[in-house]
Design an enzyme around this catalytic site. Sequence first.
Site, PDB file in Angstrom:
ATOM      1  N   GLY A  65       0.584  -0.488   5.462  1.00 32.68           N
ATOM      2  CA  GLY A  65       0.926  -1.370   6.567  1.00 32.68           C
ATOM      3  C   GLY A  65      -0.062  -2.467   6.861  1.00 32.68           C
ATOM      4  N   GLY A  66      -0.961  -2.798   5.922  1.00 32.05           N
ATOM      5  CA  GLY A  66      -1.897  -3.892   6.159  1.00 32.05           C
ATOM      6  C   GLY A  66      -2.776  -3.634   7.359  1.00 32.05           C
ATOM      7  CB  THR A  84      -0.985  -0.017   1.202  1.00 30.81           C
ATOM      8  OG1 THR A  84      -1.686  -1.265   1.183  1.00 30.81           O
ATOM      9  CG2 THR A  84      -1.985   1.097   1.161  1.00 30.81           C
ATOM     10  CB  SER A 108      -6.627  -2.016   8.132  1.00 32.09           C
ATOM     11  OG  SER A 108      -7.157  -3.176   8.719  1.00 32.09           O
TER      12      SER A 108
END
Length: 579
Positions: free
Chosen positions: A485-486, A399, A464
């Site tokens: 960062g997931g 991302t 998220s």
Amino acid sequence: MIRFKTLTLFGCLLGSSTIFAASNDVDPEHTVTTTEYKTVVTRKYMAVTANPHATEAATAMLAKGGSAVDATIAAQLVLGLVEPQSSGIGGGAFMVYYDAGKKIVTSFDGRETAPASASADMFLQADGTPQKFFEALVGGRSVGVPGVVAMMELAHQKYGRLPWKSLFDPAIKLAQEGFEVSPRLANLLAEEHYPGLKPFSDTRAYFYPDNQPLQAGQLLKNPAYAETLSILANEGAKAFYHGRLAQQLVAVVRNSPVNPSGMTEQDLAGYRAIERQPACGPYQAYIICGMGPPSSGGLTVLQIMMMAQSYDMSGMATNDLPTLHRFTQLSRLAYADRDLYIADPDFVQVPQQALLNTTYLRDRAKLASGDQDHGKMDPGQLPQQHAWAEGDVGEFPSTSHLSIVDQRGNAVSMTTSIEMGFGSGLMVNGFLLNNQLTDFSFIPSRDGKPVINRIEPGKRPRSSMSPTIVLDQQQRLKLLIGSPGGSRIIDYVTQPMLAVLAGNAPIGIAANLPHITNRNDYTALEQNTPLADQESWFSEHGHTVKVIDLNSGLHAIEVTTEGYLGGVDTRREGLAAGQ
């Protein structure tokens, strides 16, 4: 009160290091004191992105009088070229937008959707057990209908000022003439940690010419991407979802030699980006607005921040260990609610008002008291009946995020992704395709209840991603922030936000604090930082601790009396610039 001297440098990047001085309210024995940071201050406009080429494209649009949305589109198109592992037109994004004239915040949902052929058990093996994540993500089956192009056009129709076509010029030029491969991209290719690049001939030829990974500094051209962008520049977003480009995308995912997809041209033609109400709530004297569902980021960040009002969190700015402990407990509580209650609101009823109810959160915050880790927390009991179950999701830390303010004070905070680094591994027309369908729960039901984030045709997987805008009491811009960062994005964003709003740290420092996260599982401390040396302290306070790589990519802008203060996360290759 912690006081910092703000360093000012117009139009340039400033690298520095600072030793924190603890306030009277913080125990110096329990304070981690060193960080590295980059910052810049401008007065007219600013762009902060993950790559200097993207920042340059954004500021070029701003210099022409373009809007924050114009600059965002130009930056996104360049990021898809120079940082292809993280985002691009083959993926999705969430944009939070601030209209300075009207003093309002809105948001745009460009999240991918599952094709009509998707089924709740599509990632289950013959014996009913879930596929391994690294087996499921590769190839066509994991690809959702991309949403970035449609979302960019929707936002531009409402808030753009420059001609659509002109926004494509920087990316087209770079793709035609070439750009130098960055060290980060080169290192990721050299490490070969991702399984989905070499199985596909087009992808392998681009990233591993002559079977060797691209080298840092190597000139890389992408004529196929330039051609694609030229079509979109001239014909608009419809050319992505109809006609030749759509046909070629569908052919690639359906004919994938690994995990072929059932996606059709009708799936692309039916895609719609959505303007949605943002999720907003109070923190002290501020209003925090983020992306609502299908992102869980906005609500979960808000829950942590609103619960944090019950405690003195000023120690977040100095890495005070008891304050960081409190942060992990608040995070546990918010993640517990996230896992049970949040998914695509077009498919499930998300109890947003109940989750942000001040009495509810005040009571929940009491559960974070004490100096010992509480272990796994249960979701809160909401007034209405809830028939869903929690699921398991493998959001991975890829991302990208960008923050932009234009000369009229309008602002964009946008997080953009193709999910796992390099997405599905499939490449078409010069860009990589996402693997966002693996953000759904692989398990469709649990204990006789359907999992809230299970796969359904047309549904958007929960995310998220947490693009965030903070306003003051007069609804004036205070802070833009977000990160890759997931599933850890929520903590990555909340930690520096508390450092700024509760601890008065400037954003350049706050964006580079050593990370600590807890997703209602274990407490993770960022390796190779001073915080990692405190593992025994957290263990003594009952935490299960893992010292691991916590690679964020925070890109933020704080509004100060001196101007726009840019925060660049030194863990990535970002740049803040403006005038």
